[in-house]
Write an enzyme that holds these catalytic residues in place. Structure first.
Site, PDB file in Angstrom:
ATOM      1  N   ASN A  10       0.862  -1.179   0.000  1.00  0.00           N
ATOM      2  CA  ASN A  10       0.000   0.000   0.000  1.00  0.00           C
ATOM      3  C   ASN A  10       0.903   1.235   0.000  1.00  0.00           C
ATOM      4  O   ASN A  10       1.511   1.552   1.014  1.00  0.00           O
ATOM      5  CB  ASN A  10      -0.886  -0.047   1.259  1.00  0.00           C
ATOM      6  CG  ASN A  10      -1.670   1.233   1.462  1.00  0.00           C
ATOM      7  OD1 ASN A  10      -1.766   2.069   0.569  1.00  0.00           O
ATOM      8  ND2 ASN A  10      -2.243   1.385   2.648  1.00  0.00           N
ATOM      9  N   TRP A  11       0.965   1.895  -1.123  1.00  0.00           N
ATOM     10  CA  TRP A  11       1.893   3.034  -1.247  1.00  0.00           C
ATOM     11  C   TRP A  11       1.339   4.327  -0.656  1.00  0.00           C
ATOM     12  O   TRP A  11       2.046   5.322  -0.603  1.00  0.00           O
ATOM     13  CB  TRP A  11       2.261   3.242  -2.730  1.00  0.00           C
ATOM     14  CG  TRP A  11       3.118   2.154  -3.289  1.00  0.00           C
ATOM     15  CD1 TRP A  11       3.535   1.019  -2.647  1.00  0.00           C
ATOM     16  CD2 TRP A  11       3.694   2.103  -4.601  1.00  0.00           C
ATOM     17  NE1 TRP A  11       4.320   0.267  -3.481  1.00  0.00           N
ATOM     18  CE2 TRP A  11       4.437   0.912  -4.687  1.00  0.00           C
ATOM     19  CE3 TRP A  11       3.642   2.942  -5.710  1.00  0.00           C
ATOM     20  CZ2 TRP A  11       5.132   0.542  -5.843  1.00  0.00           C
ATOM     21  CZ3 TRP A  11       4.329   2.584  -6.857  1.00  0.00           C
ATOM     22  CH2 TRP A  11       5.072   1.394  -6.917  1.00  0.00           C
ATOM     23  N   LYS A  12       0.073   4.318  -0.274  1.00  0.00           N
ATOM     24  CA  LYS A  12      -0.541   5.524   0.305  1.00  0.00           C
ATOM     25  C   LYS A  12      -0.311   6.727  -0.631  1.00  0.00           C
ATOM     26  O   LYS A  12      -0.287   6.548  -1.841  1.00  0.00           O
ATOM     27  CB  LYS A  12      -0.007   5.761   1.725  1.00  0.00           C
ATOM     28  CG  LYS A  12      -0.111   4.468   2.564  1.00  0.00           C
ATOM     29  CD  LYS A  12       0.124   4.648   4.012  1.00  0.00           C
ATOM     30  CE  LYS A  12      -0.020   3.297   4.711  1.00  0.00           C
ATOM     31  NZ  LYS A  12       0.098   3.362   6.151  1.00  0.00           N
ATOM     32  N   HIS A  97      -9.315   0.998   5.029  1.00  0.00           N
ATOM     33  CA  HIS A  97      -8.015   1.168   5.699  1.00  0.00           C
ATOM     34  C   HIS A  97      -8.201   2.104   6.906  1.00  0.00           C
ATOM     35  O   HIS A  97      -9.014   3.028   6.851  1.00  0.00           O
ATOM     36  CB  HIS A  97      -6.996   1.756   4.712  1.00  0.00           C
ATOM     37  CG  HIS A  97      -5.615   1.778   5.278  1.00  0.00           C
ATOM     38  ND1 HIS A  97      -5.185   2.773   6.120  1.00  0.00           N
ATOM     39  CD2 HIS A  97      -4.587   0.899   5.163  1.00  0.00           C
ATOM     40  CE1 HIS A  97      -3.934   2.506   6.486  1.00  0.00           C
ATOM     41  NE2 HIS A  97      -3.551   1.382   5.917  1.00  0.00           N
ATOM     42  N   GLU A  99      -6.587   4.528   7.986  1.00  0.00           N
ATOM     43  CA  GLU A  99      -6.428   5.958   7.692  1.00  0.00           C
ATOM     44  C   GLU A  99      -7.701   6.507   7.055  1.00  0.00           C
ATOM     45  O   GLU A  99      -8.098   7.654   7.313  1.00  0.00           O
ATOM     46  CB  GLU A  99      -5.203   6.181   6.787  1.00  0.00           C
ATOM     47  CG  GLU A  99      -3.913   6.005   7.579  1.00  0.00           C
ATOM     48  CD  GLU A  99      -2.729   5.506   6.773  1.00  0.00           C
ATOM     49  OE1 GLU A  99      -2.741   5.597   5.538  1.00  0.00           O
ATOM     50  OE2 GLU A  99      -1.780   4.997   7.409  1.00  0.00           O
ATOM     51  N   GLU A 169      -5.087  -5.088  10.594  1.00  0.00           N
ATOM     52  CA  GLU A 169      -4.050  -4.079  10.797  1.00  0.00           C
ATOM     53  C   GLU A 169      -4.317  -3.333  12.102  1.00  0.00           C
ATOM     54  O   GLU A 169      -5.121  -2.397  12.129  1.00  0.00           O
ATOM     55  CB  GLU A 169      -4.058  -3.077   9.645  1.00  0.00           C
ATOM     56  CG  GLU A 169      -3.813  -3.705   8.292  1.00  0.00           C
ATOM     57  CD  GLU A 169      -3.305  -2.669   7.297  1.00  0.00           C
ATOM     58  OE1 GLU A 169      -2.203  -2.854   6.795  1.00  0.00           O
ATOM     59  OE2 GLU A 169      -4.002  -1.660   7.062  1.00  0.00           O
ATOM     60  N   GLY A 175       2.750   2.215  10.682  1.00  0.00           N
ATOM     61  CA  GLY A 175       3.680   3.330  10.517  1.00  0.00           C
ATOM     62  C   GLY A 175       4.397   3.727  11.795  1.00  0.00           C
ATOM     63  O   GLY A 175       5.027   4.774  11.869  1.00  0.00           O
ATOM     64  N   SER A 215       3.686  -2.196  10.183  1.00  0.00           N
ATOM     65  CA  SER A 215       5.144  -2.237  10.340  1.00  0.00           C
ATOM     66  C   SER A 215       5.770  -3.576   9.943  1.00  0.00           C
ATOM     67  O   SER A 215       6.723  -4.033  10.577  1.00  0.00           O
ATOM     68  CB  SER A 215       5.541  -1.848  11.773  1.00  0.00           C
ATOM     69  OG  SER A 215       5.129  -0.521  12.047  1.00  0.00           O
ATOM     70  N   GLY A 236       2.950  -1.196   4.200  1.00  0.00           N
ATOM     71  CA  GLY A 236       2.962   0.227   3.872  1.00  0.00           C
ATOM     72  C   GLY A 236       4.376   0.686   3.555  1.00  0.00           C
ATOM     73  O   GLY A 236       4.900   0.468   2.458  1.00  0.00           O
ATOM     74  N   GLY A 237       5.020   1.288   4.532  1.00  0.00           N
ATOM     75  CA  GLY A 237       6.341   1.907   4.351  1.00  0.00           C
ATOM     76  C   GLY A 237       7.353   1.046   3.615  1.00  0.00           C
ATOM     77  O   GLY A 237       8.028   1.524   2.691  1.00  0.00           O
TER      78      GLY A 237
HETATM   79  P1  PGA Z   1       3.057   0.244   7.543  1.00  0.00           P
HETATM   80  O1  PGA Z   1       1.570   0.449   6.961  1.00  0.00           O
HETATM   81  O2  PGA Z   1       3.596  -1.037   6.952  1.00  0.00           O
HETATM   82  O3  PGA Z   1       3.818   1.451   7.078  1.00  0.00           O
HETATM   83  O4  PGA Z   1       2.934   0.161   9.036  1.00  0.00           O
HETATM   84  C1  PGA Z   1       0.708  -0.639   6.792  1.00  0.00           C
HETATM   85  C2  PGA Z   1      -0.598  -0.157   6.184  1.00  0.00           C
HETATM   86  O5  PGA Z   1      -1.045   0.949   6.544  1.00  0.00           O
HETATM   87  O6  PGA Z   1      -1.223  -0.857   5.357  1.00  0.00           O
END
Ligand code: PGA
Length: 255
Positions: A10-12, A97, A99, A169, A175, A215, A236-237
């Site tokens: 997930n590149w956000k 998600h 967010e 998640e 993050g 993470s 994500g990251g």
């Molecule tokens: P993260 O994000 O790996 O940066 O913790 C995961 C996500 O939000 O899907």
């Protein structure tokens, strides 16, 4: 019970079209030998979906959108519909998600409508659930996750459900560098599978992939992904660098 591992990135809100296609091409090369062994997807921002899908044509890396609107078209300034994502080359749409839930007011009922839109567009949903730190500390993790899973999946048949992907998640792990322990994650994943069994029966529940997200990095992926009910990762990251993401994909059972 041979569920194929599924690792999605997930590149956000990261990467321009140029950057996104460059990473997609690099990734394509790094994971090409894993075809039929691990399922792989990346979710760039809307602006890069079409170009990334082109860059990944005939590869074993699928493209996902990070969200979509529940309607097919209309006066919804700033929104993108599921058929538009399909036409841009997506196979999956990430829905609910944390967010989206925390920053954009998404609810389980809203996610439920979006799942309908995604299926109508012949796409597959990756449905995210997870508790906040306050909820975990109050001992409410399973209660919260149960309500989210039931709300998001309400009304869908076993036939529809068997192609769904869920992602657990924990919000406190996204993050933050704080990963759930494999034991904490497995407990929630097993609980989610129990909810799927209650709704759709054992056969479908055993077929649905449940990803872990929060993470995930090359260093902790193998431990998490080796748990019996963890069927992949939503990253994500660490998905923003092709080499790191490929290392996570290669840590999945079956790779
Ligand atoms: P993260 O994000 O790996 O940066 O913790 C995961 C996500 O939000 O899907």
């Amino acid at each position: 019970m041979a569920r194929r591992s599924f690792v999605a990135g997930n590149w956000k809100m990261h990467k321009t079209v140029g950057e996104a296609t460059a990473i997609a091409r690099e990734l394509r090369g790094l994971v090409s030998q894993l075809r039929d062994r691990v399922e792989i997807a990346i979710a760039p921002p809307f602006t890069a979906l079409h170009a990334v899908a082109k860059a990944l044509e005939d590869s074993n890396v699928a493209v996902a959108a990070q969200n979509c609107h529940a309607e097919v078209q209309g006066a919804f300034t700033g929104e993108v519909s599921a058929p538009m994502c399909a036409e841009a080359g997506c196979r999956y749409v990430i829905l609910g998600h944390s967010e989206r839930r925390q920053l954009f007011g998404e609810t389980d009922v809203g996610v439920n409508s979006k799942v309908k839109a995604v299926l109508a567009a012949k796409l597959l949903p990756i449905i995210c659930v997870g508790e906040t730190l306050a909820e975990r500390e109050a001992g409410k993790t399973l209660e919260i996750v149960s309500a989210q899973v039931r709300g998001c999946l309400n009304g869908f048949s076993a036939e529809q459900g068997k192609s769904f992907v869920l992602a657990y998640e924990p919000v406190w792990a996204i993050g933050t560098g704080k990963t759930a322990t494999s034991k904490q994650a497995q407990e929630v994943h097993a609980h989610i599978r129990g909810l799927l069994t209650a709704q759709w029966g054992e056969g479908v529940a055993q077929a649905v992939r449940i990803q872990y997200g929060g993470s995930v990095k090359p260093e902790n992926a193998q431990e998490l992904l080796s748990q019996p009910d963890i069927d992949g990762a939503l990253v994500g990251g660490a998905s923003l660098k092709a080499a790191d993401f490929a290392a996570i994909v290669k840590a999945a059972p079956g790779a």
